[in-house]
Design an enzyme around this catalytic site. Structure first.
Site, mmCIF file in Angstrom:
data_model
loop_
_atom_site.group_PDB
_atom_site.id
_atom_site.type_symbol
_atom_site.label_atom_id
_atom_site.label_comp_id
_atom_site.label_asym_id
_atom_site.label_seq_id
_atom_site.Cartn_x
_atom_site.Cartn_y
_atom_site.Cartn_z
ATOM 1 N N ASP A 442 -40.766 4.929 -1.405
ATOM 2 C CA ASP A 442 -40.242 3.734 -0.748
ATOM 3 C C ASP A 442 -39.658 3.010 -1.520
ATOM 4 O OD1 ASP A 442 -39.626 1.512 0.637
ATOM 5 O OD2 ASP A 442 -41.264 1.290 2.123
ATOM 6 N N HIS A 443 -38.259 2.857 -1.756
ATOM 7 C CA HIS A 443 -37.623 2.174 -2.622
ATOM 8 C C HIS A 443 -37.783 0.514 -2.655
ATOM 9 C CE1 HIS A 443 -34.999 2.249 -6.266
ATOM 10 N NE2 HIS A 443 -34.497 3.236 -5.848
ATOM 11 N N ARG A 444 -38.505 0.280 -1.611
ATOM 12 C CA ARG A 444 -38.772 -1.301 -1.411
ATOM 13 C C ARG A 444 -39.766 -1.752 -2.450
ATOM 14 N NH1 ARG A 444 -39.553 -1.615 5.035
ATOM 15 N NH2 ARG A 444 -40.616 0.368 4.367
ATOM 16 N N CYS A 446 -40.807 -0.115 -5.287
ATOM 17 C CA CYS A 446 -40.614 0.021 -6.738
ATOM 18 C C CYS A 446 -39.488 0.598 -7.082
ATOM 19 C CB CYS A 446 -41.842 0.824 -7.309
ATOM 20 S SG CYS A 446 -41.837 2.685 -6.619
#
Length: 472
Positions: A442-444, A446
């Site tokens: 999940d790019h949110r 890291c």
């Protein structure tokens, strides 16, 4: 006086609102004890045996095998007598047959041992809606000299009243009513396929498909196409192929994957790693101590231990996102899920407190949960609460994949097959055991640097297992 008690499908926990009847464990006329399992149902998470809190004689069952029922819908009715009465023909039956345990099922059984059942076959014990059952045929009255009054057993379902007051609608599920409202369907115009005309979700979905077909067919006609073209269009919309309902485990998987892709901005990175040393270490561990050393160490157990070590270094990936509060929630414990393919579909059992386990403990728990998954014995609690998932799709003979995150987790590690490949080792070309590792995150929670660092650490442990010694 004897009573007829109705047992409804209880709250199965974990937010589940419905279940499908897989197998009835009792029939009309059977004598049941308190907390005896009476039906096996399948929820979106597990197979569950449902115990009945009443003891007595079964007078009616609601729903055939394969029927989907909402929580709160009637399952069966039981004729019970006052304390001290025993079902006719059941030598040594407990006085509990006239009582209730008071237990409320949440997820699975109450733990009481199932009593042996014996069927009573009175002439008129087969019950239909509004049929009278002579109680004397089912239970012994309190006062033998006094004739037992007949008890009326009604299989009528609860009904909601139409908004305009024009009569009741045979529907109990708020989900069914909501679905009908969303598609502008009048429930009074539908004929339910459930007991006593109960309108089920499948009835509403069938009406929706019929309406869509009619709309599409009308549109084709208005366009002025030929009769042959209209027929072909109608067949295409109605779907002449096999239709497989998305329910049970398959439906739950579909919902979770769809939600993951719609809510999580995921990204994937991957790397090839030389697993030759890891395989050598595994062979050495299994050879140590000889045949009496216990179960063999699996590759999955080693990879799971590597994951927990990597998560200790990169805790950002052991988290979840609270979108309402716009916050990242770092989780203190690692509950490691692992993908397992079963006859019922893909399930993800969870190893609790994986961060506190060594390789041997990890392997034992994985083996236990895998066996439970294969036999359909996993409970809802064993399938929820994961914080990170390990997916070993290499067992299917494939090299790589881009895993879909197991919502609401933040990452999943995928492992391909380990196979001999040409590899540059110590400056020379050699044949080594190579594996592809992929991390979807999940790019949110890291950025790519953190995800790359996690994956690189996992690859280093695979290539040089001694790196793990610092974490043991």
């Amino acid at each position: 006086m004897p009573q007829v008690l109705e047992f409804k499908l209880p709250d199965l926990g974990e937010g589940l609102t419905e279940a499908e009847i897989v197998r009835w464990l009792v029939e009309v006329g059977d004598v049941v004890a308190i907390d005896q399992p009476v039906v096996e149902v399948e929820t979106a998470k597990a197979m569950v045996e449902v115990p009945c809190p009443y003891g007595g004689v079964v007078t009616a069952r609601f729903g055939e095998e394969g029927t989907e029922l909402p929580v709160g819908a009637p399952l069966l009715t039981v004729v019970v007598g006052p304390a001290g009465a025993e079902p006719t023909g059941t030598a040594g039956s407990s006085a509990q047959s006239a009582e209730s345990s008071g237990n409320v099922l949440v997820g699975y059984g109450t733990g009481a041992p199932a009593a042996r059942r014996r069927r009573i076959r009175p002439e008129r014990l087969s019950v239909t809606a509004s049929e009278t059952v002579p109680v004397a045929a089912a239970v012994v009255p309190v006062v033998p000299a006094a004739p037992a009054a007949p008890v009326v057993v009604s299989a009528a379902r609860p009904a909601s009243v139409a908004a305009d007051g024009r009569g009741p609608v045979a529907v109990v599920s708020p989900l069914v009513r909501k679905l009908a409202r969303q598609h502008g369907l009048d429930l009074r115009q539908l004929t339910g396929s459930g007991p006593d005309g109960l309108i089920l979700r499948v009835d509403v979905e069938s009406a929706i498909r019929a309406a869509e077909t009619a709309t599409a067919t009308a549109g084709v006609a208005e366009a002025g196409v030929s009769t042959a073209a209209r027929s072909e269009a109608a067949r295409s919309v109605s779907g002449a192929g096999e239709r497989i309902p998305l329910r049970g485990v398959r439906g739950a998987v579909a919902d979770k994957l769809s939600r993951s892709r719609s809510e999580i901005p995921d990204a994937t990175c991957w790397v090839d790693a030389d697993a030759t040393e890891l395989m050598a270490v595994r062979a050495a561990m299994n050879a140590a101590g000889g045949p009496s050393a216990g179960p063999k160490v699996s590759v999955l157990a080693l990879l799971a231990r590597i994951c927990t070590a990597a998560l200790a270094r990169f805790p950002e990936l052991n988290s979840t996102v609270d979108p309402a509060a716009r916050e990242i929630v770092r989780l203190p414990d690692v509950h490691l899920g692992f993908a397992a393919q079963t006859e019922r579909g893909l399930v993800v059992p969870v190893v609790r407190d994986a961060h506190a386990r060594n390789v041997e403990s990890m392997g034992g728990e994985i083996a236990r949960l895998t066996e439970a998954a294969r036999t359909g014995a996993l409970t809802p609690a064993q399938l929820t609460g994961g914080t990170f998932t390990l997916n070993n799709y290499g067992v299917f003979g494939v090299d790589g994949s881009t895993p879909i995150i197991n919502h609401p987790e933040a990452a999943m590690l995928g492992v391909g097959r380990i196979m001999a490949k040409p590899w540059v080792y110590n400056g020379e070309l050699a044949v080594r055991q190579v594996v592809q590792l992929s991390l979807t995150f999940d790019h949110r929670v890291c950025d790519g640097g953190t995800a790359g660092g996690f994956l690189r650490y996992v690859a280093d442990c695979v290539e040089q297992p001694a790196v793990l010694l610092r974490m043991l």
